[in-house]
Design a protein around this motif. Sequence first.
Motif, mmCIF file in Angstrom:
data_model
loop_
_atom_site.group_PDB
_atom_site.id
_atom_site.type_symbol
_atom_site.label_atom_id
_atom_site.label_comp_id
_atom_site.label_asym_id
_atom_site.label_seq_id
_atom_site.Cartn_x
_atom_site.Cartn_y
_atom_site.Cartn_z
ATOM 1 N N GLU A 104 0.880 -1.200 -0.124
ATOM 2 C CA GLU A 104 -0.086 0.064 0.036
ATOM 3 C C GLU A 104 0.983 1.127 0.053
ATOM 4 N N VAL A 105 2.064 1.097 0.468
ATOM 5 C CA VAL A 105 3.086 2.336 0.222
ATOM 6 C C VAL A 105 3.684 2.339 -1.006
ATOM 7 N N THR A 106 3.189 3.513 -1.796
ATOM 8 C CA THR A 106 3.602 3.829 -3.092
ATOM 9 C C THR A 106 4.343 4.917 -3.188
ATOM 10 N N ARG A 107 4.669 5.500 -4.360
ATOM 11 C CA ARG A 107 5.386 6.819 -4.355
ATOM 12 C C ARG A 107 4.511 7.684 -3.856
ATOM 13 N N GLU A 108 3.305 7.647 -4.527
ATOM 14 C CA GLU A 108 2.339 8.827 -4.316
ATOM 15 C C GLU A 108 2.268 8.879 -2.773
ATOM 16 N N TYR A 109 2.026 7.790 -2.014
ATOM 17 C CA TYR A 109 1.843 7.668 -0.751
ATOM 18 C C TYR A 109 2.999 8.340 0.157
ATOM 19 N N LEU A 110 4.403 7.929 -0.162
ATOM 20 C CA LEU A 110 5.435 8.546 0.553
ATOM 21 C C LEU A 110 5.541 10.168 -0.082
ATOM 22 N N ASP A 111 5.161 10.523 -1.298
ATOM 23 C CA ASP A 111 5.218 11.609 -1.482
ATOM 24 C C ASP A 111 4.450 12.744 -0.428
ATOM 25 N N GLU A 112 3.335 12.128 0.091
ATOM 26 C CA GLU A 112 2.214 12.663 0.987
ATOM 27 C C GLU A 112 2.795 12.389 2.504
ATOM 28 N N HIS A 113 3.345 11.321 2.707
ATOM 29 C CA HIS A 113 3.536 10.983 4.060
ATOM 30 C C HIS A 113 4.922 10.836 4.585
ATOM 31 N N CYS A 114 5.927 11.075 3.956
ATOM 32 C CA CYS A 114 7.453 11.247 3.961
ATOM 33 C C CYS A 114 8.039 12.578 3.767
ATOM 34 N N ASP A 115 8.557 13.205 4.779
ATOM 35 C CA ASP A 115 9.150 14.405 4.375
ATOM 36 C C ASP A 115 10.872 14.023 4.359
ATOM 37 N N VAL A 116 11.617 15.161 4.205
ATOM 38 C CA VAL A 116 12.914 15.027 3.820
ATOM 39 C C VAL A 116 13.671 14.580 4.860
ATOM 40 N N ASP A 117 13.281 14.862 6.255
ATOM 41 C CA ASP A 117 14.133 14.147 7.355
ATOM 42 C C ASP A 117 13.894 12.915 7.486
ATOM 43 N N THR A 118 12.735 12.331 7.271
ATOM 44 C CA THR A 118 12.340 11.061 7.329
ATOM 45 C C THR A 118 13.035 10.075 6.268
ATOM 46 N N ALA A 119 12.940 10.581 4.971
ATOM 47 C CA ALA A 119 13.605 10.249 3.937
ATOM 48 C C ALA A 119 15.239 9.959 4.324
ATOM 49 N N LYS A 120 15.773 10.919 4.671
ATOM 50 C CA LYS A 120 17.399 10.699 5.035
ATOM 51 C C LYS A 120 17.502 9.923 5.977
ATOM 52 N N LYS A 121 16.584 9.758 7.406
ATOM 53 C CA LYS A 121 16.673 8.639 8.138
ATOM 54 C C LYS A 121 16.495 7.313 7.556
ATOM 55 N N LEU A 122 15.602 7.253 6.651
ATOM 56 C CA LEU A 122 15.211 5.915 6.081
ATOM 57 C C LEU A 122 16.488 5.379 5.306
ATOM 58 N N ILE A 123 17.154 6.580 4.497
ATOM 59 C CA ILE A 123 18.407 5.957 3.752
ATOM 60 C C ILE A 123 19.253 5.476 4.390
ATOM 61 N N GLU A 124 19.591 6.161 5.756
ATOM 62 C CA GLU A 124 20.643 5.767 6.673
ATOM 63 C C GLU A 124 20.449 4.501 7.272
ATOM 64 N N ILE A 125 19.003 4.170 7.527
ATOM 65 C CA ILE A 125 18.614 2.890 7.874
ATOM 66 C C ILE A 125 18.998 1.788 6.908
ATOM 67 N N LEU A 126 18.839 2.083 5.618
ATOM 68 C CA LEU A 126 18.866 1.097 4.563
ATOM 69 C C LEU A 126 20.546 0.752 4.531
ATOM 70 N N ILE A 127 21.272 1.939 4.575
ATOM 71 C CA ILE A 127 22.903 1.658 4.488
ATOM 72 C C ILE A 127 23.380 0.786 5.686
ATOM 73 N N GLY A 128 22.781 1.112 6.912
ATOM 74 C CA GLY A 128 23.392 0.475 7.877
ATOM 75 C C GLY A 128 22.831 -1.000 8.141
ATOM 76 N N LEU A 129 21.536 -1.023 7.895
ATOM 77 C CA LEU A 129 21.013 -2.752 7.681
ATOM 78 C C LEU A 129 21.770 -3.639 6.933
ATOM 79 N N ASN A 130 22.084 -2.980 5.585
ATOM 80 C CA ASN A 130 22.315 -3.569 4.647
ATOM 81 C C ASN A 130 24.089 -3.638 4.594
ATOM 82 N N GLY A 131 24.795 -3.333 5.778
ATOM 83 C CA GLY A 131 26.053 -3.270 6.118
ATOM 84 C C GLY A 131 26.897 -2.660 4.840
#
Length: 244
Positions: A104-131
């Motif tokens: 249910e989380v699509t690009r349009e959904y993220l465009d509405e519900h994900c701000d730039v700070d959360t996007a940065k946190k998510l990218i750092e999470i993906l970098i850390g989780l994936n070593g």
Amino acid sequence: MLTGKEELEKRHAEQMNKEAVELRKKQAEAETVERIFFEDDAQIMLRDGKTYRIPPVSLKDARILMNKLGTIHIDAIILNFLPYENKADDLFSILLLGFRNYPEVTREYLDEHCDVDTAKKLIEILIGLNGLKKVESGQGDSSAIRDMESGEPLDWGDIFFHLHKDCGLKKWDIWEYTLPQVAELMKRINKYIQFEVETRMALPFRKAQGAPHARSSTETYASQDYQEISEDDVAMLGKILGGL
């Protein structure tokens, strides 16, 4: 000067301390391996107030993640929306990898519900989780995999060869492993590898020598890492920021 008994007691204490340190180290390593193979995930909350669990990506998606991370601005997410950067598609592709268990989380959904700070946190999470290890632009290699002992770059063919030949895994099995799992399996055959992503500089412009002057937003310097920002770009940033 220590007596013979005191010397023996000192050596015994040193040995006990050394063994305790080694035991703690082995326990920490065992816990790390357990987290890797049980795929412990992270959590993040979007502006909808819901908390989402973000797992490590599979090897098939990891290749996409590593390639696209090298194209976007990680430290300044907003810059990916500048017209001449045109990296919004790559940014959303990365973010959506974290929500593969939430159709249910699509690009349009993220465009509405994900701000730039959360996007940065998510990218750092993906970098850390994936070593993944971040390296600055210009210091990396065309390969995103490196032999930690020799420092030499490797390619996916090397990884698949060892996982198939030495670990007995079939191609379709390998696709389902995560990067940390692959790195851990390689350790079992005495191959120590590091997955790297080359990151871009935070700002796509450089200060000019002397007084500031206007330039076209598409004019670039000799180095492809820099581009001077124009008044139009500043206005565009203001509009984007004003809508957040």
